[in-house]
Write an enzyme that holds these catalytic residues in place. Structure first.
Site, PDB file in Angstrom:
ATOM      1  N   SER A  68       0.818  -1.211   0.000  1.00 25.25           N
ATOM      2  CA  SER A  68       0.000   0.000   0.000  1.00 25.25           C
ATOM      3  C   SER A  68       0.854   1.263   0.000  1.00 25.25           C
ATOM      4  CB  SER A  68      -0.905   0.018   1.235  1.00 25.25           C
ATOM      5  OG  SER A  68      -1.684  -1.140   1.279  1.00 25.25           O
TER       6      SER A  68
HETATM    7  N1  SAH Z   1      -0.723  -4.711   3.961  1.00 27.98           N
HETATM    8  C1  SAH Z   1      -0.035  -5.153   2.793  1.00 27.98           C
HETATM    9  C2  SAH Z   1      -0.876  -4.973   1.547  1.00 27.98           C
HETATM   10  C3  SAH Z   1      -1.505  -6.211   1.232  1.00 27.98           C
HETATM   11  S1  SAH Z   1      -2.308  -6.359  -0.312  1.00 27.98           S
HETATM   12  C4  SAH Z   1       1.282  -4.470   2.637  1.00 27.98           C
HETATM   13  O1  SAH Z   1       1.581  -3.535   3.370  1.00 27.98           O
HETATM   14  O2  SAH Z   1       2.067  -4.919   1.795  1.00 27.98           O
HETATM   15  C5  SAH Z   1      -3.547  -7.503   0.204  1.00 27.98           C
HETATM   16  C6  SAH Z   1      -3.053  -8.863   0.557  1.00 27.98           C
HETATM   17  O3  SAH Z   1      -4.182  -9.630   0.981  1.00 27.98           O
HETATM   18  C7  SAH Z   1      -2.436  -9.617  -0.590  1.00 27.98           C
HETATM   19  O4  SAH Z   1      -1.164 -10.058  -0.241  1.00 27.98           O
HETATM   20  C8  SAH Z   1      -3.384 -10.800  -0.814  1.00 27.98           C
HETATM   21  O5  SAH Z   1      -2.733 -11.986  -1.224  1.00 27.98           O
HETATM   22  C9  SAH Z   1      -3.988 -10.959   0.563  1.00 27.98           C
HETATM   23  N2  SAH Z   1      -5.257 -11.688   0.605  1.00 27.98           N
HETATM   24  C10 SAH Z   1      -6.286 -11.667  -0.277  1.00 27.98           C
HETATM   25  N3  SAH Z   1      -7.276 -12.480   0.125  1.00 27.98           N
HETATM   26  C11 SAH Z   1      -6.865 -13.048   1.302  1.00 27.98           C
HETATM   27  C12 SAH Z   1      -7.436 -13.977   2.222  1.00 27.98           C
HETATM   28  N4  SAH Z   1      -8.644 -14.514   2.044  1.00 27.98           N
HETATM   29  N5  SAH Z   1      -6.721 -14.308   3.304  1.00 27.98           N
HETATM   30  C13 SAH Z   1      -5.483 -13.794   3.529  1.00 27.98           C
HETATM   31  N6  SAH Z   1      -4.890 -12.912   2.702  1.00 27.98           N
HETATM   32  C14 SAH Z   1      -5.571 -12.539   1.603  1.00 27.98           C
END
Ligand code: SAH
Length: 226
Positions: A68
């Protein structure tokens, strides 16, 4: 541990981020600002995008996912009101950057990611930074943290969802302590509303913070995988 040479290389960029993108907007919590300076975002960025590590935007981290924008990480952290005694659940570990920022402000972070590859590289980055108050889990975060591994009190003080949800998944909301807060991007379209939910006497009081764009939370209580 963290490389000093890299530290120097990025010092100016990090200072600019702090001054323009965080303080220059509405990030005012001194604890949050300190954590944003302390955690080197470059540690969480793939080699190809290293030079953009402190730019004001999201960046690809592989597997179609993104780290993000720093401002959004700071804003979500500030809205979450993370106290030093809090146990926090994070859904969507991704790069681990938001996890690391939170780890500086609370007692413990419990974080779930569905891609083992992302969780493993996040674990490595936090390891390099000597952060050891984080528990990782690989699986469907829309189902919440596995019951068998819940913290002693059986729930969390704060919950942060860092992927878009159609609505706050029931199993996740059920793991929040009374008086606790959830921050999450909620919405069906490409643009979601960042929402703060306070749980009071088993009711949920919602406040909309701003519009955001997140990748989707897939899974049983998230979006369907296509
Ligand atoms: N906070 C993170 C941004 C994450 S992007 C950072 O600072 O980098 C969102 C993430 O959620 C992705 O890595 C994606 O794979 C994950 N995601 C999507 N669906 C999910 C689920 N059901 N359970 C766990 N993670 C999930």
């Amino acid at each position: 541990m963290h490389d000093r040479q890299n530290d120097n290389k990025f010092t100016k960029a990090r200072e600019r981020m702090l001054r323009c993108d965080l303080k220059g907007r509405d990030i005012i919590d001194p604890r949050v600002l300190a954590a944003m300076v302390e955690v080197p975002r470059d540690e969480f960025i793939p080699q190809t995008y290293q030079s953009q590590a402190y730019d004001d935007g999201p960046l690809p981290i592989g597997l179609g996912q993104t780290i993000s924008q720093p401002y959004i990480v700071a804003l979500m952290t500030q809205e979450l009101r993370p106290g030093p005694d809090c146990e926090v659940l994070e859904i969507g570990t991704g790069s681990g950057y938001q996890t690391a920022v939170l780890s500086k402000l609370v007692k413990k972070v419990y974080t779930i990611e569905r891609f083992s590859q992302l969780s493993e590289s996040a674990q490595a980055a936090l390891g390099r930074l000597g952060i050891n108050n984080v528990e990782f889990y690989i699986g469907d975060g829309s189902l919440g943290w596995p019951d068998s591994r819940l913290p002693e009190k059986g729930c969390f003080d704060r919950i942060i969802i860092t992927a878009a949800v159609p609505k706050i998944p029931k199993p996740i909301a059920g793991q929040l302590v009374d008086g606790g807060f959830i921050v999450a991007p909620v919405g069906y379209t490409g643009v979601q509303r960042l929402v703060l939910c306070e749980k009071k006497a088993a009711k949920s009081i919602e406040k909309v913070i701003c519009d955001v764009r997140f990748v989707k939370l897939l899974g049983e209580y998230g979006f369907e995988e296509k």
